[in-house]
Design an enzyme around this catalytic site. Structure first.
Site, PDB file in Angstrom:
ATOM      1  N   ASN A   9      -2.468  -6.726   2.096  1.00 26.96           N
ATOM      2  CA  ASN A   9      -2.674  -5.764   1.972  1.00 26.96           C
ATOM      3  C   ASN A   9      -1.696  -4.591   1.889  1.00 26.96           C
ATOM      4  OD1 ASN A   9      -3.720  -3.248   2.399  1.00 26.96           O
ATOM      5  ND2 ASN A   9      -4.825  -3.512   4.650  1.00 26.96           N
ATOM      6  N   TRP A  10      -1.235  -4.158   0.801  1.00 31.95           N
ATOM      7  CA  TRP A  10      -0.479  -3.634   0.730  1.00 31.95           C
ATOM      8  C   TRP A  10      -0.342  -1.867   1.514  1.00 31.95           C
ATOM      9  CZ3 TRP A  10       2.445  -3.269  -4.699  1.00 31.95           C
ATOM     10  CH2 TRP A  10       2.666  -4.756  -4.990  1.00 31.95           C
ATOM     11  N   LYS A  11      -1.258  -1.702   2.351  1.00 29.56           N
ATOM     12  CA  LYS A  11      -1.571  -0.477   2.670  1.00 29.56           C
ATOM     13  C   LYS A  11      -0.352   0.933   1.913  1.00 29.56           C
ATOM     14  CE  LYS A  11      -2.392  -2.784   6.721  1.00 29.56           C
ATOM     15  NZ  LYS A  11      -2.354  -2.929   8.385  1.00 29.56           N
ATOM     16  N   HIS A  95     -11.432  -1.036   6.457  1.00 29.30           N
ATOM     17  CA  HIS A  95     -10.671  -1.012   6.758  1.00 29.30           C
ATOM     18  C   HIS A  95     -10.444  -0.221   8.565  1.00 29.30           C
ATOM     19  CE1 HIS A  95      -6.532  -1.635   8.226  1.00 29.30           C
ATOM     20  NE2 HIS A  95      -6.252  -2.602   7.786  1.00 29.30           N
ATOM     21  N   GLU A  97      -8.167   1.166   9.502  1.00 27.52           N
ATOM     22  CA  GLU A  97      -7.527   2.647   9.365  1.00 27.52           C
ATOM     23  C   GLU A  97      -8.281   3.399   9.008  1.00 27.52           C
ATOM     24  OE1 GLU A  97      -3.682   0.488   7.574  1.00 27.52           O
ATOM     25  OE2 GLU A  97      -3.170  -0.527   9.377  1.00 27.52           O
ATOM     26  N   GLU A 166     -10.502  -8.214  11.670  1.00 28.98           N
ATOM     27  CA  GLU A 166      -9.542  -8.204  11.749  1.00 28.98           C
ATOM     28  C   GLU A 166      -9.592  -7.146  12.804  1.00 28.98           C
ATOM     29  OE1 GLU A 166      -6.636  -7.256   8.029  1.00 28.98           O
ATOM     30  OE2 GLU A 166      -7.907  -5.207   8.630  1.00 28.98           O
ATOM     31  N   GLY A 172      -0.587  -4.504  13.071  1.00 25.70           N
ATOM     32  CA  GLY A 172       0.627  -4.410  12.911  1.00 25.70           C
ATOM     33  C   GLY A 172       1.228  -3.998  14.516  1.00 25.70           C
ATOM     34  N   SER A 209      -1.369  -8.776  12.268  1.00 27.30           N
ATOM     35  CA  SER A 209       0.032  -9.925  12.664  1.00 27.30           C
ATOM     36  C   SER A 209      -0.016 -11.533  11.477  1.00 27.30           C
ATOM     37  CB  SER A 209       0.142  -9.720  14.107  1.00 27.30           C
ATOM     38  OG  SER A 209       0.443  -8.239  13.978  1.00 27.30           O
ATOM     39  N   GLY A 230      -1.045  -7.706   6.310  1.00 26.83           N
ATOM     40  CA  GLY A 230      -0.686  -6.386   6.271  1.00 26.83           C
ATOM     41  C   GLY A 230       0.938  -6.403   5.784  1.00 26.83           C
ATOM     42  N   GLY A 231       1.719  -5.839   6.563  1.00 24.72           N
ATOM     43  CA  GLY A 231       3.097  -5.850   6.669  1.00 24.72           C
ATOM     44  C   GLY A 231       3.765  -7.278   5.761  1.00 24.72           C
TER      45      GLY A 231
HETATM   46  P1  13P Z   1      -0.163  -6.397  10.012  1.00 22.03           P
HETATM   47  O1  13P Z   1      -0.784  -7.801   8.807  1.00 22.03           O
HETATM   48  O2  13P Z   1       0.701  -5.431   9.142  1.00 22.03           O
HETATM   49  O3  13P Z   1      -0.724  -6.934  10.982  1.00 22.03           O
HETATM   50  O4  13P Z   1      -1.598  -5.790   9.212  1.00 22.03           O
HETATM   51  C1  13P Z   1      -3.085  -6.941   9.317  1.00 22.03           C
HETATM   52  C2  13P Z   1      -3.548  -5.825   8.025  1.00 22.03           C
HETATM   53  O5  13P Z   1      -4.455  -4.587   8.246  1.00 22.03           O
HETATM   54  C3  13P Z   1      -4.133  -6.354   6.790  1.00 22.03           C
HETATM   55  O6  13P Z   1      -5.453  -5.597   6.072  1.00 22.03           O
END
Ligand code: 13P
Length: 245
Positions: A9-11, A95, A97, A166, A172, A209, A230-231
């Site tokens: 997930n590149w966000k 998600h 967020e 999640e 994050g 994470s 994510g990251g």
């Molecule tokens: P991180 O891997 O950066 O913690 O993010 C997880 C995430 O929100 C994937 O959708």
């Protein structure tokens, strides 16, 4: 057996030049014969770029949200049918967020899941509790409420979805759930899916994470079928190491 799947997930990250390099490196680096499936979910403007770079490979691509409506006066929204035109296999919905910052309710997430399925894509439905909810002993109740809302809208088509657990407190933060914590919630979700005869078809992903260093232990858990990253998905070497873990 649910399929093994790792999704990036590149966000809200990337630009044309960096994406070109990342997608090309991903394509070169991911073995064609891999048992696990991988995919990247990119910002809307880059869907064409993911399609161009990954078409003909085994790597899937998708979007990070979708409108619950099919068309019409919804300024700024993007319909599932539009996303599908770019060859997307997946759409992330619900998600945390988006639930937290854009007011997405369980009902909206359910409607988005339905819209994605209607357009022939697989919704990756995110569920997860906050730290306060976990501390209050309500973690399982929260994730089951989020899952049940989707089931009550789409019924048996829950079998055609992917569910991502999640925990909000792990996203994050560098503080992943332990394999034991993640497995415990996955088991609860699997049990609920069994009730809907979907336990064998739905891949249950863990997100929060995930890094190359902890992926193997997480993915070794009985009910964890892969990850939503994510990251770490923005770094090709790290993402490929996670995907191969
Ligand atoms: P991180 O891997 O950066 O913690 O993010 C997880 C995430 O929100 C994937 O959708």
């Amino acid at each position: 057996m649910p399929g093994k799947l790792v999704v990036g997930n590149w966000k809200m990250n990337g630009d044309l030049r960096r994406n070109d390099a990342l997608l090309a490196d991903l394509r070169v680096g991911w073995p064609v014969q891999a048992i696990r499936q991988i995919a990247v979910c990119v910002p809307f403007p880059y869907l064409w770029q993911a399609q161009a770079a990954l078409s003909g490979s085994t790597i899937g691509w998708g979007a990070q949200t979708v409108s619950e409506y099919a068309h019409g006066a919804h300024t700024g929204e993007v319909a599932a049918g539009m996303i599908a035109e770019f060859g997307c296999r997946y759409v992330i919905v619900g998600h945390s967020e988006r639930r937290a910052s854009y007011g997405e309710t369980d009902e909206m997430v359910a409607a988005k899941s339905s819209a994605a399925l209607d357009a022939g894509m697989t919704p990756i439905v995110c569920v997860g509790e906050s730290w306060a909810e976990r501390e209050a002993g309500a973690g399982d109740t929260v994730v089951l409420r989020q899952l049940d809302a989707v089931v009550s809208r789409i019924g048996r088509r829950i079998a055609e979805t992917v569910i991502a657990y999640e925990p909000v407190w792990a996203i994050g933060t560098g503080r992943s759930a332990t394999p034991e914590q993640a497995q415990a919630v996955h088991e609860v979700l699997r049990k609920r899916l069994r009730k809907h005869e979907a336990a064998e078809s739905v891949s249950l992903l863990y997100g929060g994470s995930v890094k190359a260093g902890n992926a193997k232990a997480l993915f070794a858990c009985a009910d964890i079928d892969g990850g939503l990253i994510g990251g770490a998905s923005l770094n090709v070497d790290e993402f490929l190491a996670i995907a191969g873990a």
